[in-house]
Design a protein around this motif. Structure first.
Motif, PDB file in Angstrom:
ATOM      1  N   LYS A 153      90.528  -7.937 -34.236  1.00 53.65           N
ATOM      2  CA  LYS A 153      89.263  -7.853 -33.496  1.00 53.65           C
ATOM      3  C   LYS A 153      89.288  -8.633 -32.181  1.00 53.65           C
ATOM      4  N   LYS A 208      73.434 -13.762 -35.740  1.00 56.51           N
ATOM      5  CA  LYS A 208      73.901 -12.595 -34.985  1.00 56.51           C
ATOM      6  C   LYS A 208      73.695 -12.795 -33.489  1.00 56.51           C
ATOM      7  N   SER A 232      84.698 -13.163 -32.575  1.00 54.62           N
ATOM      8  CA  SER A 232      83.454 -13.618 -33.211  1.00 54.62           C
ATOM      9  C   SER A 232      83.261 -12.817 -34.486  1.00 54.62           C
ATOM     10  N   ALA A 233      82.721 -13.510 -35.518  1.00 50.68           N
ATOM     11  CA  ALA A 233      82.510 -12.811 -36.795  1.00 50.68           C
ATOM     12  C   ALA A 233      81.547 -13.611 -37.670  1.00 50.68           C
ATOM     13  N   GLU A 234      80.805 -12.875 -38.468  1.00 51.27           N
ATOM     14  CA  GLU A 234      79.980 -13.504 -39.493  1.00 51.27           C
ATOM     15  C   GLU A 234      80.762 -13.425 -40.797  1.00 51.27           C
ATOM     16  N   VAL A 235      81.007 -14.596 -41.397  1.00 50.42           N
ATOM     17  CA  VAL A 235      81.862 -14.644 -42.577  1.00 50.42           C
ATOM     18  C   VAL A 235      81.135 -15.331 -43.733  1.00 50.42           C
ATOM     19  N   THR A 268      82.394 -18.400 -35.487  1.00 50.65           N
ATOM     20  CA  THR A 268      81.930 -17.732 -36.701  1.00 50.65           C
ATOM     21  C   THR A 268      80.554 -18.253 -37.069  1.00 50.65           C
ATOM     22  N   GLU A 279      92.390  -9.478 -40.616  1.00 52.74           N
ATOM     23  CA  GLU A 279      91.331  -8.590 -40.102  1.00 52.74           C
ATOM     24  C   GLU A 279      90.838  -9.076 -38.736  1.00 52.74           C
ATOM     25  N   LEU A 280      90.640 -10.406 -38.617  1.00 55.77           N
ATOM     26  CA  LEU A 280      90.094 -10.961 -37.375  1.00 55.77           C
ATOM     27  C   LEU A 280      91.081 -10.823 -36.214  1.00 55.77           C
TER      28      LEU A 280
END
Length: 868
Positions: free
Chosen positions: A761, A858, A772-775, A800, A757-758
């Motif tokens: 992105k 965030k 960048s992602a919140e996991v 992350t 998925e990442l």
């Protein structure tokens, strides 16, 4: 003339004058609540001046190890800056207890200096006390008249109360004194300014070398002076300064007392002494401080965070900091000086040679520890600088660095200056003063004068044979502290109460009045040879005869634990080897603590052997064989062990249980069977080369077994009363391990799916692939994910944020080929960590930060783009 010969000539001179030559007392004081260290030559003889110990030798001479770093006599900040102040120094002294007085003291001092040492008389000046109106004291005409028969009158200088009236403290023995000063300047300098104009003006070449104190008064609590019952002589000559005068140099550090250490520092650090001021100061600090630290350790005081141990740690850290800042020493090096020091001074002070390995290891470990703290402090200072907008670091922040992390203030100033910042020194000093005031208020003791009811030369201790006695109060006084409030100290003509000493706590108990009232004795200590009993109340009739009763049960338990320490010492030497030596102990009714020299963790099997050995001696029911007041050499010849750092008299008490024999003043059981059982509770490290065993005996073991049984029953209940509880626990552990493996597998699958998925992105920002992602993954899974992505995507910047049980975690990965000073994962995560109310760091390519504010994740992820 070598320093060894100078010292020996002093001792030989006074031996010829019928003085008994005595060895130096230990540097660290163990039975004096008023002082941590011997800070003057007279300290070991205080009880003689106070009339609290029978005088056996009226004339004594010695060289005494002294340490001045705290309290009234505090020379620490001058050390190294000038060439004649020291932390540790030797004080050569001759003493008269009610025998000779001013005439002989003055005449012999002059004879030694001018006829034996052959110091040019034209280089010497002397001072005499000019008198003081406030104390109603006259000019010391007697001393003046004796001096003028030896020296020209224009070389006799009047001295004020500050310089020429010596006092032991706010209260106690005191008297006028005469100082002898030497002028070591060149003839050209002398022609410009007469030496008498520079006496007591802190000139580095016009210095005091000898002080002759004429003890004749006692300072009372109200400030008044009364005559002592006898007049005494107390002299102190600075050995290092005397060597300077006799070896023709103008600095103590140019004498052979220090030059071997200086040469060694030059070799180790590749910095030369005598080239520039900063280097010279650093080297002087190091060679002075290593002596103080080494001698303190050899006398039983390890660096620590409290009391005397904190003072020693502070001295050593000052030396480390000077080496770090001015000699570029980023690794431990001071410990390497111990061999030179041992070789140089081990013959005069054999304890420094006997404890050489311990000193070496303790200093090395302390250096490692503080250098790690300096590294941590540097990171914190970087963060403070980053958060300082006006180029002026607050005094509060600098104090926090100093107080919490031990980071030196001047190092903060130095680094800040290099980066274009200043530090609020006034604010720092204000915080420091507040801390000092708090500490001073907490430890302040207000002590009244002794009220003497009965003249009694020496208090008799009868506590080895009896736990109660009919006693009279011979003297008492009131003491007030913030912690305990008002208390009374009582001294009896005889006492069954054991005073704190030898690691054993003092006895408790009570006094029975004739009318049936009771006053509780809360503690018993020893001060200047007096056994002092602490009570909250004073008897209404202080002149009656009281029944003094020791708490029998507590004494019995303390005696069990103290005897167990002897058996434990024997066991340790049997199981681990004869290198084991006792380094400290604490004996209380409920438990015992025993510190010993050993350079490895004691293995469980060895601990069991030690415990079994002690319990075997208990089962043998060995009888106490006690020898009181025997010559110390006789006890040593019989195999008695003397503990290092302890002060022993000519006569000692030897305690034997079977093959265990030690010099000891503590209380013991009559037969080892009274101990009942010995149980080790823990084994741990105290310092480099020092281990600690904590154990229990007697009733405490019974309580321990009851607690173990209760816990066992509770565990069985939780496990639904299985027939084999251990097997049931093993099954639970196996089940738990299997569940963990399953969870790890689920997380890996989740991370694998998330990776795909990442990858979809990826954003291209200025040639960098940004994700960048919140996991919802734990830290280890995120790390695995980051390195997998890094292996598949070139030029990657991956960040992350995770919320794990209410705690925020930020993780940054940057491909190594693009990581640099500007794109540095550690620096970036430290900055972004502020948004989650936390901090962190790491390497240029991988770093993490933790915080307590998940709601900031965030914003942190969004802000990360700005670095590209």
């Amino acid at each position: 003339m070598t320093s060894q010969k100078i010292r020996q000539q002093f001792l030989d001179f006074f031996k010829d004058k019928q003085h008994k030559i005595v060895p130096s007392a230990p540097l660290v004081l163990k039975n004096d609540p008023t002082l941590m260290f011997n800070n003057a030559g007279m300290v070991p003889f205080k009880e003689y001046f106070l009339g609290q110990k029978t005088i056996k030798n009226k004339r004594i001479a010695d060289t005494q190890k002294c340490l001045r770093v705290s309290g009234k006599h505090n020379d620490l900040e001058e050390v190294g800056i000038d060439t004649y102040h020291h932390t540790l120094f030797e004080m050569l002294g001759n003493w008269s207890f009610g025998d000779y007085f001013k005439k002989e003291a003055i005449g012999w001092a002059w004879e030694l200096l001018t006829e034996v040492y052959k110091i040019d008389k034209t280089k010497l000046y002397v001072t005499v006390f000019e008198g003081d109106k406030q104390d109603n004291l006259d000019f010391d005409q007697e001393a003046y008249d004796f001096w003028k028969s030896h020296i020209d009158e224009d070389r006799i200088i009047n001295g004020n109360k500050k310089d020429n009236f010596w006092e032991m403290g706010a209260q106690g023995p005191c008297g006028p004194c005469s100082e002898i000063h030497v002028d070591l300047r060149t003839e050209e300098e002398k022609a410009k300014i007469p030496g008498k104009d520079l006496v007591n003006k802190d000139h580095p070449q016009v210095v005091e070398i000898w002080n002759l104190v004429f003890m004749q008064y006692n300072r009372k609590a109200d400030g008044s002076l009364v005559d002592l019952s006898a007049k005494h002589i107390d002299t102190g000559m600075g050995f290092e300064r005397l060597c300077m005068a006799l070896q023709g140099v103008t600095s103590n550090y140019d004498t052979d007392v220090f030059t071997p250490l200086i040469r060694e520092v030059e070799t180790i650090t590749n910095h030369n002494y005598g080239k520039d001021n900063e280097t010279d100061i650093a080297i002087r600090v190091i060679v002075d401080h290593v002596r103080a630290v080494a001698f303190s350790i050899s006398d039983g005081q390890l660096p620590s965070n409290t009391g005397a141990g904190y003072v020693i740690r502070r001295i050593l850290r000052r030396a480390i900091r000077y080496g770090f800042t001015f000699l570029d020493q980023k690794e431990p090096f001071i410990y390497k000086l111990t061999k030179t020091l041992s070789k140089q001074m081990g013959d005069v002070f054999p304890e420094i040679k006997n404890q050489e390995v311990l000193i070496h290891n303790v200093i090395k470990e302390e250096e490692h520890s503080f250098l790690r703290a300096l590294d941590q402090g540097l990171l914190l200072l970087d963060r403070i600088i980053d958060n300082t907008k006006d180029k002026n670091i607050s005094g509060g922040k600098a104090f926090e660095l100093y107080d919490t992390y031990g980071f030196p203030f001047d190092l903060t100033q130095l680094i800040a200056k290099e980066k274009g910042y200043t530090v609020d020194e006034e604010g720092f000093n204000a915080h420091m003063q507040k801390q000092k005031d708090r500490s001073k208020a907490a430890s302040a003791v207000e002590t009244s004068d002794w009220n003497v009811l009965v003249e009694d030369e020496e208090e008799e201790f009868i506590g080895y044979d009896s736990l109660n006695a009919k006693v009279k109060i011979t003297q008492y006084r009131k003491v007030t502290t913030k912690k305990d409030g008002e208390m009374y100290q009582l001294v009896f003509n005889m006492t069954p109460f054991y005073p704190e000493g030898g690691g054993q706590v003092g006895d408790k108990g009570h006094l029975e009045m004739n009318n049936g009232d009771v006053i509780y004795v809360l503690d018993t200590k020893k001060e200047n040879n007096l056994i002092v009993h602490y009570t909250k109340h004073l008897p209404k009739n202080t002149t009656e005869i009281f029944n003094a009763v020791v708490n029998k049960e507590q004494r019995k338990l303390s005696a069990s634990n103290h005897t167990a320490t002897h058996l434990l010492h024997q066991a340790l030497r049997k199981v681990l080897g004869n290198h084991v030596e006792q380094k400290g102990s604490l004996v209380k009714p409920k438990s015992l603590r025993f510190d010993f020299s050993h350079f490895a963790k004691v293995e469980p099997q060895q601990l069991q052997e030690i415990e079994d050995f002690v319990n075997a001696r208990i089962r043998e029911n060995l009888p106490l064989v006690e020898k009181r007041n025997i010559p110390i050499q006789e006890a040593i010849d019989e195999g008695a062990m003397a503990l290092f750092g302890e002060k022993y008299g000519d006569s000692v008490r030897a305690i034997r249980f079977g093959k265990s024999i030690e010099l000891c003043g503590g209380t013991h059981v009559q037969h080892t069977g009274e101990i009942w059982y010995f149980k080790i509770k823990s084994e741990s490290a105290v310092a480099a080369g020092i281990r600690r065993i904590e154990a229990i005996t007697n009733a405490a073991v019974g309580d321990y077994f009851v607690e173990i049984d209760e816990n066992y029953e509770a565990i069985k209940h939780v496990l639904k009363n299985p027939k084999e509880p251990v097997k049931a626990i093993e099954n639970l552990q196996e089940e738990n391990a299997n569940l963990k493996k399953q969870i790890e597998g689920f997380l890996k699958d989740k991370a694998s799916n998330l990776k795909d998925e990442l990858k979809d992105k990826v954003q291209q920002i200025n040639g960098v692939n940004f994700i960048s992602a919140e996991v919802s993954l734990d830290a280890n899974s995120v790390k695995d994910l980051a390195f997998q992505l890094g292996g598949e995507i070139k030029d990657l910047f991956f960040i992350t944020g995770s919320n794990i049980d209410g705690k925020a975690i930020l993780t940054i990965y940057i491909s190594k080929n693009i990581a640099n000073d500007k794109l540095h994962a550690g620096n970036i995560v430290r900055d972004l960590g502020k948004l989650i109310q936390g901090g962190g760091g790491g390497q240029a390519f991988f770093a993490t930060a933790g915080g307590k504010n998940p709601s900031g994740i965030k914003e942190a992820l969004e802000k990360a783009k700005g670095y590209l």
